[in-house]
Design an enzyme around this catalytic site. Structure first.
Site, short mmCIF file in Angstrom:
data_model
loop_
_atom_site.label_atom_id
_atom_site.label_comp_id
_atom_site.label_asym_id
_atom_site.label_seq_id
_atom_site.Cartn_x
_atom_site.Cartn_y
_atom_site.Cartn_z
N GLN A 140 0.86 -1.18 0.00
CA GLN A 140 0.00 0.00 0.00
C GLN A 140 0.89 1.23 0.00
O GLN A 140 1.99 1.23 0.58
CB GLN A 140 -0.93 0.00 1.21
CG GLN A 140 -2.04 -1.04 1.09
CD GLN A 140 -2.96 -1.06 2.29
OE1 GLN A 140 -2.55 -1.48 3.36
NE2 GLN A 140 -4.21 -0.64 2.09
N SER A 141 0.41 2.31 -0.62
CA SER A 141 1.31 3.42 -0.97
C SER A 141 1.71 4.29 0.20
O SER A 141 2.85 4.76 0.27
CB SER A 141 0.65 4.29 -2.05
OG SER A 141 0.42 3.52 -3.21
N THR A 142 0.82 4.52 1.16
CA THR A 142 1.09 5.48 2.23
C THR A 142 0.77 4.86 3.58
O THR A 142 -0.03 3.91 3.68
CB THR A 142 0.24 6.75 2.06
OG1 THR A 142 -1.14 6.40 2.13
CG2 THR A 142 0.53 7.41 0.71
N GLN A 199 -2.95 4.80 4.27
CA GLN A 199 -3.67 3.68 3.68
C GLN A 199 -3.50 2.41 4.49
O GLN A 199 -4.44 1.61 4.61
CB GLN A 199 -3.19 3.46 2.24
CG GLN A 199 -3.55 4.57 1.28
CD GLN A 199 -3.05 4.29 -0.13
OE1 GLN A 199 -2.45 3.24 -0.39
NE2 GLN A 199 -3.29 5.22 -1.04
#
Length: 690
Positions: free
Chosen positions: A23-25, A28
């Site tokens: 997941q990117s961040t 998230q």
């Protein structure tokens, strides 16, 4: 194998299947739990495909796949592919593996070399087949394009909101965001007063460091966020220089809403793009700049003046003037060369170091001859006299303004102390309520709360004593008589309590710069003074000849010495000169020995008995020469046997040495057994018949 064929070769099934989770961040990872759960469910998909050895790689949770950050999980996946240990890689979609074409196509090349498969929710892909490879390439391109679209839409939305001044950017101490009101000043009055005091003192002192020193001397504290991030609660600590400079340089305090003040820079490090943020841009390149957006502590004109003054203090570039920082040179950083345009340097020479203004830059940078140089003491005195002459008509107004500023400063200090006392009283009442709400049987908690309550009460007492020690400004007091102030400017300028820094600041308040040159033919120093407001004036000062020094005795001191010599002793003359505040040529106090030495040099005949040549004696010298007491010499003088001279009544007696050997004096001194008396011819005998 087609994308819809669920069968896999036995050689592929013997290897392990890797489920890649990303997941990117960090937000998230904490919030998008459903996406995270669906990615972990790919383990069951791998087992249904026939894999018995399934490994999960989730090291890249919270990391972007744009290629700008390191991904240890992705590196581990690539290493396992190169070793031939991976039969298939399962991912939620192509964007989980890579968001840039370089990483995606490099990964497809590795898949083809080891004949591994790519599995997602849509099917199984063999990168060795042209159709599957084409489809995977299209999915990677769509993922990269999708990232660009998402980023572009997000940034455009942010910029659009920032252009309207509605984007909630991070704000400095002294402001708050309210969901109903919007942006406004912090309701804490104590916090507001401290920030206003920083701008006020900088307006008076003209230096950020002097503001820090003044506030530290007054024991004024500055708020710091308690948790280091949000501005909801503060703790008060001693102020630091970075607090002062951050307030003075931030345009937000001038009512300006600014966005896009910094930029990111990208560099290639070890084959990967590395982005760094926070690189400041010039003000003209800011994306959003809205004046009068919110209530400011100062206006924009004052902010620009502050920046110009800070720049001049730090660098002293052409057109700027360094602020007065003390030292021995009055015009340091203010005087320029008329020949090359550079500022004159200040050097100190001599046994008793004195300032010398000298143009050294051509010599230091180009190896050329120096333009000129001259002593600074005489120049400083002449410029000071010229400045005092210029401000004499405004002396009374300036004194009244200084008195008003002093009263305002006292009020500010008292107001800060009152707010600090109120804060301490609130903290003490809060500590008391906490102690009262505690269970008395829980001694561990009660003891700690009691200790905090006592500390809060001590803080209240300290603040109250500090407030009581400040004098209350007397608004109704009688006004001072300032009519004779213009005559006292010179005395105030030379007063011991007037520091050189104060004198430098006064000069810079009236003079923009001074252009200096040397007229060799006339032997004069030419000074062109550029006054504030555009006026100019020229002064010519005689340049000392070779061998002539500046340690000569002032003419006023010589005039006093000539008028007093012959009537007063050297000791009396020295005491008078010291009382009048006239030092010697070297700036020292006078003594009888220095007065006598200077009289001999200038041929001033003084008090006769002070010459010590044996011709004239004082009363003490005469008593010592005859071996008698002072009383006997005085009786001889009163009786008229010993003739003396006095320049005025009650002045010291001056006795000629030859008169001590007269017959009358010798006969009077030989009489023994009775007082030394002298028969007066006018005295009538009590027994005329005897």
């Amino acid at each position: 194998m087609s994308t819809h064929d669920p069968l896999l070769p036995a050689a592929v099934l013997q290897r392990k299947a890797v489920v890649y989770v990303r997941q990117s961040t960090p937000q998230q990872v904490q919030s998008n739990l459903e996406s995270q759960r669906r990615q972990y469910e790919l383990v069951e998909v791998a087992r249904r495909c026939g894999f018995t050895n399934v490994e999960i790689i989730d090291d890249d949770l919270g990391r972007s796949a744009s290629g700008t950050v390191d991904r240890p999980g992705f590196d581990r996946l690539v290493a396992a592919l190169c070793a031939g240990q991976v039969g298939a890689v399962l991912c939620f979609d192509a964007s989980r593996l890579a968001r840039n074409g370089r990483d995606w196509h490099h990964l497809l090349e590795l898949y083809g070399l080891v004949e591994a498969r790519v599995i997602d929710l849509d099917g199984v892909y063999d990168p060795c087949r042209p159709n599957d490879r084409l489809l995977l390439g299209m999915k990677g391109s769509i993922s990269e394009f999708e990232l660009g679209i998402i980023r572009s839409r997000m940034y455009e939305a942010v910029r659009s909101k920032a252009k309207r001044g509605e984007l909630r950017i991070s704000i400095p101490i002294g402001y708050t965001w309210d969901r109903h009101i919007g942006l406004g000043l912090d309701p804490d009055r104590r916090l507001q007063e401290v920030i206003k005091l920083v701008f006020q003192k900088f307006r008076e002192l003209g230096s950020a460091r002097q503001v820090l020193l003044w506030m530290a001397s007054q024991n004024i504290h500055f708020p710091y966020p308690s948790n280091g991030r949000t501005l909801t609660s503060f703790e008060w600590r001693p102020i630091r220089y970075r607090n002062v400079i951050s307030i003075l340089k931030n345009p937000f305090y001038a009512g300006v809403y600014a966005y896009g003040k910094s930029e990111k820079r990208t560099a290639i490090v070890d084959g990967r793009a590395r982005k760094s943020y926070g690189h400041h841009k010039p003000m003209a390149a800011w994306e959003v700049f809205i004046k009068d957006h919110h209530e400011g502590y100062i206006n924009w004109a004052e902010y620009e003046r502050n920046q110009a003054l800070l720049a001049g203090n730090a660098y002293g570039k052409v057109g700027d003037t360094k602020s007065g920082r003390g030292g021995r040179a009055l015009l340091a950083g203010l005087i320029c060369c008329a020949r090359c345009g550079r500022r004159l340097n200040v050097v100190y020479t001599g046994r008793y170091p004195r300032p010398v203004y000298r143009c050294d830059r051509p010599n230091l940078q180009l190896g050329q001859r120096r333009c000129f140089g001259f002593g600074g003491k005489r120049i400083d005195e002449i410029i000071a006299a010229e400045m005092l002459r210029a401000v004499a008509p405004m002396a009374i107004q300036a004194a009244e303004e200084a008195e008003r500023m002093l009263r305002d400063e006292d009020k500010d200090r008292r107001r800060i102390a009152e707010l600090e006392l109120q804060q301490a009283q609130y903290d003490a009442s809060l500590a008391e309520r906490r102690y009262a709400a505690c269970d008395p049987d829980n001694r561990l908690i009660a003891a700690q709360l009691e200790k905090a309550w006592e500390a809060a009460l001590q803080r209240v007492e300290t603040c109250r004593q500090r407030l009581d020690g400040m004098r209350e400004p007397d608004a109704g007091g009688a006004r001072l008589d300032l009519s004779g102030l213009a005559d006292d400017l010179s005395a105030a300028w030379k007063a011991p309590r007037t520091t050189m820094r104060t004198r430098q600041r006064l000069v810079r308040a009236l003079i923009t710069e001074i252009i200096a040159d040397v007229d060799e033919a006339a032997g004069e120093i030419v000074l062109v003074i550029h006054w504030k407001g555009g006026q100019h004036s020229e002064l010519r000062v005689r340049k000392p000849r070779t061998g002539e020094h500046g340690c000569s005795t002032p003419e006023q001191a010589l005039a006093v010495m000539r008028s007093m010599a012959g009537r007063w002793s050297d000791r009396d003359i020295a005491a008078s000169l010291n009382r009048m505040g006239m030092p010697t040529g070297q700036g020292r106090t006078w003594t009888a020995r220095r007065v006598g030495s200077l009289r001999q040099v200038h041929g001033i005949h003084g008090y006769r008995s002070a010459d010590k040549n044996g011709e004239w004696l004082t009363l003490r010298d005469a008593a010592a020469k005859l071996g008698v007491s002072h009383h006997q010499i005085r009786r001889l003088i009163q009786g008229g046997l010993l003739v003396t001279e006095q320049v005025m009544p009650e002045a010291p007696h001056q006795i000629r040495a030859a008169d001590l050997a007269s017959d009358e004096v010798v006969a009077a001194l030989k009489r023994k057994g009775r007082p030394c008396r002298v028969d007066s011819k006018k005295q009538i005998s009590m027994f005329p018949g005897t």
